[in-house]
Scaffold this motif. Structure first.
Motif, mmCIF file in Angstrom:
data_model
loop_
_atom_site.group_PDB
_atom_site.id
_atom_site.type_symbol
_atom_site.label_atom_id
_atom_site.label_comp_id
_atom_site.label_asym_id
_atom_site.label_seq_id
_atom_site.Cartn_x
_atom_site.Cartn_y
_atom_site.Cartn_z
ATOM 1 N N MET A 1 7.610 39.565 60.206
ATOM 2 C CA MET A 1 6.331 38.875 60.345
ATOM 3 C C MET A 1 5.737 38.648 58.967
ATOM 4 O O MET A 1 5.891 39.469 58.072
ATOM 5 N N ALA A 2 5.060 37.506 58.777
ATOM 6 C CA ALA A 2 4.481 37.161 57.483
ATOM 7 C C ALA A 2 3.450 38.198 57.057
ATOM 8 O O ALA A 2 2.858 38.893 57.875
ATOM 9 N N ARG A 3 3.240 38.301 55.735
ATOM 10 C CA ARG A 3 2.303 39.272 55.187
ATOM 11 C C ARG A 3 0.889 39.005 55.695
ATOM 12 O O ARG A 3 0.495 37.856 55.953
ATOM 13 N N ALA A 4 0.094 40.057 55.756
ATOM 14 C CA ALA A 4 -1.284 39.945 56.261
ATOM 15 C C ALA A 4 -2.118 39.020 55.386
ATOM 16 O O ALA A 4 -2.917 38.204 55.884
ATOM 17 N N ASP A 5 -1.964 39.113 54.035
ATOM 18 C CA ASP A 5 -2.780 38.272 53.152
ATOM 19 C C ASP A 5 -2.447 36.796 53.324
ATOM 20 O O ASP A 5 -3.321 35.928 53.265
ATOM 21 N N LEU A 6 -1.166 36.510 53.597
ATOM 22 C CA LEU A 6 -0.757 35.132 53.811
ATOM 23 C C LEU A 6 -1.353 34.588 55.105
ATOM 24 O O LEU A 6 -1.825 33.438 55.160
ATOM 25 N N LEU A 8 -4.124 35.624 56.534
ATOM 26 C CA LEU A 8 -5.575 35.465 56.333
ATOM 27 C C LEU A 8 -5.881 34.174 55.586
ATOM 28 O O LEU A 8 -6.804 33.431 55.946
ATOM 29 N N ASP A 9 -5.097 33.886 54.536
ATOM 30 C CA ASP A 9 -5.294 32.635 53.790
ATOM 31 C C ASP A 9 -5.030 31.424 54.679
ATOM 32 O O ASP A 9 -5.716 30.399 54.587
ATOM 33 N N LEU A 10 -4.045 31.546 55.561
ATOM 34 C CA LEU A 10 -3.688 30.449 56.462
ATOM 35 C C LEU A 10 -4.840 30.135 57.410
ATOM 36 O O LEU A 10 -5.217 28.970 57.605
ATOM 37 N N VAL A 11 -5.421 31.159 58.004
ATOM 38 C CA VAL A 11 -6.540 30.971 58.932
ATOM 39 C C VAL A 11 -7.741 30.396 58.195
ATOM 40 O O VAL A 11 -8.436 29.501 58.706
ATOM 41 N N VAL A 24 0.845 24.002 52.662
ATOM 42 C CA VAL A 24 1.523 24.820 51.654
ATOM 43 C C VAL A 24 1.710 26.249 52.148
ATOM 44 O O VAL A 24 2.768 26.860 51.979
ATOM 45 N N LEU A 25 0.672 26.784 52.784
ATOM 46 C CA LEU A 25 0.746 28.159 53.280
ATOM 47 C C LEU A 25 1.745 28.284 54.432
ATOM 48 O O LEU A 25 2.467 29.288 54.529
ATOM 49 N N VAL A 26 1.785 27.289 55.330
ATOM 50 C CA VAL A 26 2.771 27.311 56.413
ATOM 51 C C VAL A 26 4.182 27.279 55.840
ATOM 52 O O VAL A 26 5.088 27.992 56.311
ATOM 53 N N GLU A 27 4.381 26.465 54.817
ATOM 54 C CA GLU A 27 5.693 26.407 54.181
ATOM 55 C C GLU A 27 6.057 27.757 53.551
ATOM 56 O O GLU A 27 7.228 28.160 53.547
ATOM 57 N N ALA A 28 5.048 28.452 53.029
ATOM 58 C CA ALA A 28 5.298 29.788 52.478
ATOM 59 C C ALA A 28 5.702 30.765 53.588
ATOM 60 O O ALA A 28 6.591 31.610 53.400
ATOM 61 N N VAL A 29 5.048 30.638 54.741
ATOM 62 C CA VAL A 29 5.410 31.479 55.885
ATOM 63 C C VAL A 29 6.840 31.178 56.317
ATOM 64 O O VAL A 29 7.628 32.088 56.594
ATOM 65 N N ILE A 30 7.193 29.885 56.353
ATOM 66 C CA ILE A 30 8.544 29.489 56.745
ATOM 67 C C ILE A 30 9.576 30.103 55.802
ATOM 68 O O ILE A 30 10.590 30.665 56.239
#
Length: 318
Positions: A1-6, A8-11, A24-30
């Motif tokens: 699962m993606a990091r918590a800080d990522l 939070l930034d996404l939301v 950009v953040l979704v791509e980082a999660v991917i």
């Protein structure tokens, strides 16, 4: 699962309406999920944020293993399946335990990860494996016997080792259809020493399988399975042919899925097709809708159904 800080930034980016940063953040999660071998989740996220529906490159290791295992993108869900109460409950429990594995491990308990499905063909064994993968958002790998089984002494066991080594390195659902092909009873005097070595290899590899790999075995002939292989599975579920009530409900669902009625009330059709498997019911409904579309605008649905019922009965009698 993606990091918590990522996350939070996404939301926060979504709430502020910052579409560029959100992407950009979704791509980082991917990227992070793909690095963690969560390729199915990564692919689904890619499909959501791209117009082409094409995600990033798939798992290279999976491509290299395609002679031994086949990757199938799961589509079915548990809600789409008609399961009897007991099989439905135990399968749902497996899914819940895998989803909440961290909670179980905090108490020193591992989730169950080995389930054996048995019963006559056409009643959902493959669909259950697919639905488990869908619910867990995991890739589904199916063993390819034509690639694993060899006529050369010792080669089959070595290839089986390779397939299991591949599965152990990632979170996935690992599906063995027709498990009795390589897990036959070793006490059978008609079996060769080679198949006995293969069964021994299979048992060893199942024992070594980590809890994050969900092993699903399926067989139409559970009586042929080696007893030790049978005992390796923590959960065993019998998938039988549909009852009248199940067939009626399934035909109702099929009529809705295929966009129209089937000429007769589902209960009437269930009676006419008594003894049909779930797969046969689906093929029957699809065949009726296919003929109905091709005969537009002069479709005589009841005649089509009567002809198809007679055809099904003649085949069933053979």
């Amino acid at each position: 699962m993606a990091r918590a800080d990522l996350l939070l930034d996404l939301v926060q980016a979504e709430r502020m309406g910052d579409k560029d940063r959100f992407r950009v953040l979704v791509e980082a999660v991917i990227a992070e999920e793909r690095a963690n071998q969560h390729h199915l989740l990564a692919d689904r996220l890619s499909e959501i944020i791209t117009t082409s529906g094409k995600g990033a490159a798939r798992d290279d290791r999976a491509a290299a293993m395609r002679d031994l295992v086949e990757e199938i993108v799961p589509r079915k869900t548990l809600d789409e399946l008609e399961l009897a109460p007991i099989p439905g409950r135990v399968i749902a429990e497996i899914v819940e335990e895998q989803k909440r594995s961290e909670l179980l491990r905090s108490y020193g308990i591992e989730p169950r990860n080995r389930i054996l499905l048995s019963g006559p063909p056409g009643n959902g064994k493959t669909s259950v494996a697919e639905a488990i993968a869908t619910e867990l958002m995991l890739p589904l790998y199916v063993i390819r016997y034509e690639g694993v089984v060899s006529s050369f002494l010792g080669e089959t066991a070595a290839r089986l080792d390779s397939a299991f080594e591949f599965a152990r390195s990632r979170r996935c659902v690992f599906f063995f259809d027709e498990l009795d092909t390589i897990a036959k009873e070793r006490a059978d005097e008609h079996e060769t020493g080679e198949i006995k070595r293969v069964v021994s290899t299979l048992l060893l590899q199942i024992d070594r399988l980590p809890a994050h790999v969900v092993l699903v075995g399926a067989t139409n002939h559970s009586e042929l399975l080696d007893r030790a292989a049978w005992r390796r599975f923590q959960v065993r579920a019998e998938l039988e042919a549909p009852s009248r009530a199940q067939a009626t409900k399934y035909l109702e669902d099929l009529a809705g899925r295929f966009g129209g009625d089937l000429g007769f009330a589902p209960r009437t059709l269930a009676d006419k097709l008594a003894g049909a498997s779930f797969a046969e019911l689906e093929e029957f409904a699809l065949d009726v809708r296919r003929r109905a579309v091709l005969q537009l605008p002069d479709t005589d649905l009841r005649t089509i159904v009567k002809e198809r019922v007679e055809h099904w009965r003649s085949q069933a009698a053979e």
